[in-house]
Design a protein around this motif. Structure first.
Motif, PDB file in Angstrom:
ATOM      1  N   UNK A   9       0.862  -1.183   0.000  1.00  0.00           N
ATOM      2  CA  UNK A   9       0.000   0.000   0.000  1.00  0.00           C
ATOM      3  C   UNK A   9       0.897   1.231   0.000  1.00  0.00           C
ATOM      4  N   UNK A  10       0.550   2.233  -0.805  1.00  0.00           N
ATOM      5  CA  UNK A  10       1.344   3.456  -0.900  1.00  0.00           C
ATOM      6  C   UNK A  10       1.171   4.340   0.324  1.00  0.00           C
ATOM      7  N   UNK A  11       2.254   4.933   0.760  1.00  0.00           N
ATOM      8  CA  UNK A  11       2.217   5.930   1.816  1.00  0.00           C
ATOM      9  C   UNK A  11       2.154   5.346   3.212  1.00  0.00           C
ATOM     10  N   UNK A  32     -17.656   7.572  -2.587  1.00  0.00           N
ATOM     11  CA  UNK A  32     -17.953   6.820  -3.815  1.00  0.00           C
ATOM     12  C   UNK A  32     -17.209   5.489  -3.829  1.00  0.00           C
ATOM     13  N   UNK A  33     -15.985   5.453  -3.332  1.00  0.00           N
ATOM     14  CA  UNK A  33     -15.240   4.183  -3.265  1.00  0.00           C
ATOM     15  C   UNK A  33     -15.887   3.260  -2.238  1.00  0.00           C
ATOM     16  N   UNK A  34     -16.310   3.827  -1.102  1.00  0.00           N
ATOM     17  CA  UNK A  34     -16.983   3.019  -0.087  1.00  0.00           C
ATOM     18  C   UNK A  34     -18.266   2.405  -0.648  1.00  0.00           C
ATOM     19  N   UNK A 126      -8.672   4.366  -1.033  1.00  0.00           N
ATOM     20  CA  UNK A 126      -8.606   5.795  -1.349  1.00  0.00           C
ATOM     21  C   UNK A 126      -8.822   6.096  -2.823  1.00  0.00           C
ATOM     22  N   UNK A 127      -8.731   5.083  -3.679  1.00  0.00           N
ATOM     23  CA  UNK A 127      -8.915   5.290  -5.116  1.00  0.00           C
ATOM     24  C   UNK A 127      -9.319   3.965  -5.753  1.00  0.00           C
ATOM     25  N   UNK A 128      -9.524   3.986  -7.062  1.00  0.00           N
ATOM     26  CA  UNK A 128     -10.008   2.804  -7.775  1.00  0.00           C
ATOM     27  C   UNK A 128      -9.033   1.630  -7.698  1.00  0.00           C
ATOM     28  N   UNK A 129      -7.740   1.901  -7.756  1.00  0.00           N
ATOM     29  CA  UNK A 129      -6.760   0.818  -7.671  1.00  0.00           C
ATOM     30  C   UNK A 129      -6.795   0.166  -6.289  1.00  0.00           C
ATOM     31  N   UNK A 133      -7.797  -3.914  -4.631  1.00  0.00           N
ATOM     32  CA  UNK A 133      -7.074  -4.697  -3.623  1.00  0.00           C
ATOM     33  C   UNK A 133      -7.980  -5.028  -2.445  1.00  0.00           C
ATOM     34  N   UNK A 134      -8.724  -4.042  -1.962  1.00  0.00           N
ATOM     35  CA  UNK A 134      -9.627  -4.280  -0.833  1.00  0.00           C
ATOM     36  C   UNK A 134     -10.708  -5.281  -1.244  1.00  0.00           C
TER      37      UNK A 134
END
Length: 151
Positions: A9-11, A32-34, A126-129, A133-134
């Motif tokens: 995971x980044x960051x 929107x991701x949720x 946090x984003x589409x990518x 993964x989730x």
């Protein structure tokens, strides 16, 4: 399910509080991701939504009916609840996963074990990518509860 290792995971990891409630307080997933994640979760075979037995109010929980799925007892959080998504102000989720998968989640920075329960807190996407993964982890959780291969 893929046998490829999780990409890191980044960051830095988000800030987390807990153990009760055990939740993510920074880097909140966009709504929107949720919602995209929840729509996918609701469509898992045999899964149904009901009030959570272990999380905060307004968390959305998934269960398997009695007699469906042959996963071990530890594949469920309480009763037949195998996953829940926290409210919008948080966006993380608790999943039940086999120990090797939980260790991989922690090593790749996607979440951490609950300090008192046999679940893993997975950080909200946090984003589409990150959503992909989730979603992969949610499907592993569902497979574990169903009694299939959780990899």
């Amino acid at each position: 399910m893929s046998t490829q290792p999780l990409r890191p995971r980044n960051g830095p990891a988000p800030d987390v509080i807990g153990p009760a409630p055990h939740s993510q307080v920074t880097q909140t997933a966009p709504i929107m991701e949720q919602e995209e994640l929840w729509q996918r979760m609701r469509a898992l075979p045999y899964a149904f939504m009901a009030p959570t037995l272990v999380s905060v109010s307004h968390a959305r929980a998934l269960f398997l009916p009695e007699g469906v799925g042959s996963g071990p007892e530890r594949a469920f959080q309480r009763g037949r609840e195998f996953a829940h998504l926290h409210p919008h102000h948080d966006g993380s989720l608790h999943l039940t996963l086999p120990d090797p998968v939980t260790a991989e989640v922690e090593a790749a920075g996607w979440g951490l074990r609950h300090p008192e329960q046999d679940t893993v807190l997975v950080y909200g996407p946090r984003d589409a990518a990150e959503l992909e993964t989730v979603w992969h982890l949610v499907r592993l959780c569902h497979a574990y509860a169903m009694g299939g291969q959780a990899r």
